[in-house]
Design a protein around this motif. Sequence first.
Motif, PDB file in Angstrom:
ATOM      1  N   GLY A  83       0.701  -1.263   0.050  1.00 27.57           N
ATOM      2  CA  GLY A  83       0.036   0.100  -0.034  1.00 27.57           C
ATOM      3  C   GLY A  83       0.768   1.374   0.032  1.00 27.57           C
ATOM      4  N   HIS A  84       1.989   1.293   0.323  1.00 22.21           N
ATOM      5  CA  HIS A  84       2.982   2.067   0.272  1.00 22.21           C
ATOM      6  C   HIS A  84       3.578   2.333  -1.087  1.00 22.21           C
ATOM      7  CE1 HIS A  84       3.586   2.579   4.633  1.00 22.21           C
ATOM      8  NE2 HIS A  84       3.433   1.365   4.852  1.00 22.21           N
ATOM      9  N   LEU A  85       2.642   2.816  -1.823  1.00 27.25           N
ATOM     10  CA  LEU A  85       2.873   2.947  -3.295  1.00 27.25           C
ATOM     11  C   LEU A  85       4.109   3.355  -4.058  1.00 27.25           C
ATOM     12  CD1 LEU A  85      -1.001   3.440  -4.633  1.00 27.25           C
ATOM     13  CD2 LEU A  85       0.155   1.260  -4.805  1.00 27.25           C
ATOM     14  N   LEU A  86       4.396   4.388  -3.364  1.00 29.62           N
ATOM     15  CA  LEU A  86       5.443   5.169  -3.927  1.00 29.62           C
ATOM     16  C   LEU A  86       6.858   4.365  -3.549  1.00 29.62           C
ATOM     17  CD1 LEU A  86       4.818   8.819  -3.215  1.00 29.62           C
ATOM     18  CD2 LEU A  86       4.466   7.934  -5.293  1.00 29.62           C
ATOM     19  N   GLU A  87       6.881   3.888  -2.365  1.00 36.23           N
ATOM     20  CA  GLU A  87       8.177   2.929  -2.117  1.00 36.23           C
ATOM     21  C   GLU A  87       8.504   1.828  -3.056  1.00 36.23           C
ATOM     22  OE1 GLU A  87       9.999   4.219  -0.070  1.00 36.23           O
ATOM     23  OE2 GLU A  87       8.935   5.605   1.284  1.00 36.23           O
ATOM     24  N   MET A  88       7.054   1.210  -3.348  1.00 35.21           N
ATOM     25  CA  MET A  88       7.031   0.228  -4.098  1.00 35.21           C
ATOM     26  C   MET A  88       7.526   0.404  -5.499  1.00 35.21           C
ATOM     27  SD  MET A  88       6.344  -2.627  -2.147  1.00 35.21           S
ATOM     28  CE  MET A  88       7.303  -1.633  -0.748  1.00 35.21           C
ATOM     29  N   MET A  89       6.775   1.421  -6.028  1.00 35.15           N
ATOM     30  CA  MET A  89       6.977   1.861  -7.540  1.00 35.15           C
ATOM     31  C   MET A  89       8.528   2.271  -7.849  1.00 35.15           C
ATOM     32  SD  MET A  89       3.166   3.698  -8.139  1.00 35.15           S
ATOM     33  CE  MET A  89       3.563   4.242  -9.946  1.00 35.15           C
ATOM     34  N   PHE A  90       8.876   2.962  -6.967  1.00 33.97           N
ATOM     35  CA  PHE A  90      10.348   3.502  -6.944  1.00 33.97           C
ATOM     36  C   PHE A  90      11.427   2.347  -6.686  1.00 33.97           C
ATOM     37  CE2 PHE A  90       8.152   7.227  -7.605  1.00 33.97           C
ATOM     38  CZ  PHE A  90       8.800   8.106  -8.367  1.00 33.97           C
ATOM     39  N   GLY A  91      10.982   1.118  -6.274  1.00 33.45           N
ATOM     40  CA  GLY A  91      12.002   0.090  -6.004  1.00 33.45           C
ATOM     41  C   GLY A  91      12.621   0.134  -4.712  1.00 33.45           C
ATOM     42  N   TRP A  92      12.188   0.891  -3.655  1.00 29.50           N
ATOM     43  CA  TRP A  92      12.449   0.646  -2.474  1.00 29.50           C
ATOM     44  C   TRP A  92      12.704  -0.795  -1.913  1.00 29.50           C
ATOM     45  CZ3 TRP A  92      15.768   3.559  -0.242  1.00 29.50           C
ATOM     46  CH2 TRP A  92      16.391   3.372   1.394  1.00 29.50           C
ATOM     47  N   LYS A  93      13.681  -1.472  -1.778  1.00 30.32           N
ATOM     48  CA  LYS A  93      13.446  -3.095  -1.524  1.00 30.32           C
ATOM     49  C   LYS A  93      13.300  -3.539  -0.105  1.00 30.32           C
ATOM     50  CE  LYS A  93      13.790  -3.841  -5.842  1.00 30.32           C
ATOM     51  NZ  LYS A  93      12.840  -4.299  -6.731  1.00 30.32           N
ATOM     52  N   THR A  94      13.678  -2.689   0.780  1.00 30.08           N
ATOM     53  CA  THR A  94      13.744  -3.193   2.104  1.00 30.08           C
ATOM     54  C   THR A  94      12.288  -2.647   2.880  1.00 30.08           C
ATOM     55  OG1 THR A  94      14.517  -0.856   2.837  1.00 30.08           O
ATOM     56  CG2 THR A  94      15.990  -2.602   2.400  1.00 30.08           C
TER      57      THR A  94
END
Length: 225
Positions: A83-94
Amino acid sequence: MTDITAAYGLWGLVLINSVIFIMFAFTFFKPDTPRDWRSFSAFSAFLVALFAEMYGFPLTIYFLSGWLQTRFPDVDWFSHDAGHLLEMMFGWKTNPHAGPFHIVSNVLIIAGFFVISASWRVLHEAQGKGALATTGPYSLVRHPQYVGFILVMFGFLLQWPTLLTLAMFPVLVWMYVRLAQTEEQDVIATFGDAYRQYAKTVPAFFPRLRKLFGGGSTAGTINPA
């Protein structure tokens, strides 16, 4: 498709988080007039819509699931962290809670509540004296409480963007601007030229960088002429 029962459908958490944040804001803002209640109610509706998707039903994820799964096939979009879409879409892996968008979000939310609280104290003191508030946050902008609400909402948008809150945000900003304009007419009717002079030196919503970083501020309170 992944079972989302554990990740969503937690309506108790929707209620608990909504009540906590709304009451938290209430203790800072302390709405009194009908205008105060309108702005506070709109802010509360934003929070309820946010937490309903954060813990209840992920409407945005469902609506965008086809596009998201195609563009980002390695992400389990029905896990709660996604649900943290921006973190997922920009590839934050942790852990997304340690991601840059989430950190900035927390800073904005805390800053927003601080501005609301500090503004209310200054305004309450000035009203008790029958004076115009010009110190603290009011030395930087003329409508710091509305700025605080906008900072909190924008912070939550960075942390957990949804289609509904994205649609609500510009509407609420427009509403706060209109409320501020109406409020200024009422203040001018009370303080007259004293407020007009104050308005010439202090911007409505965006502080001047020189003042923001310690280049001077308007001191004291201005009494009605």
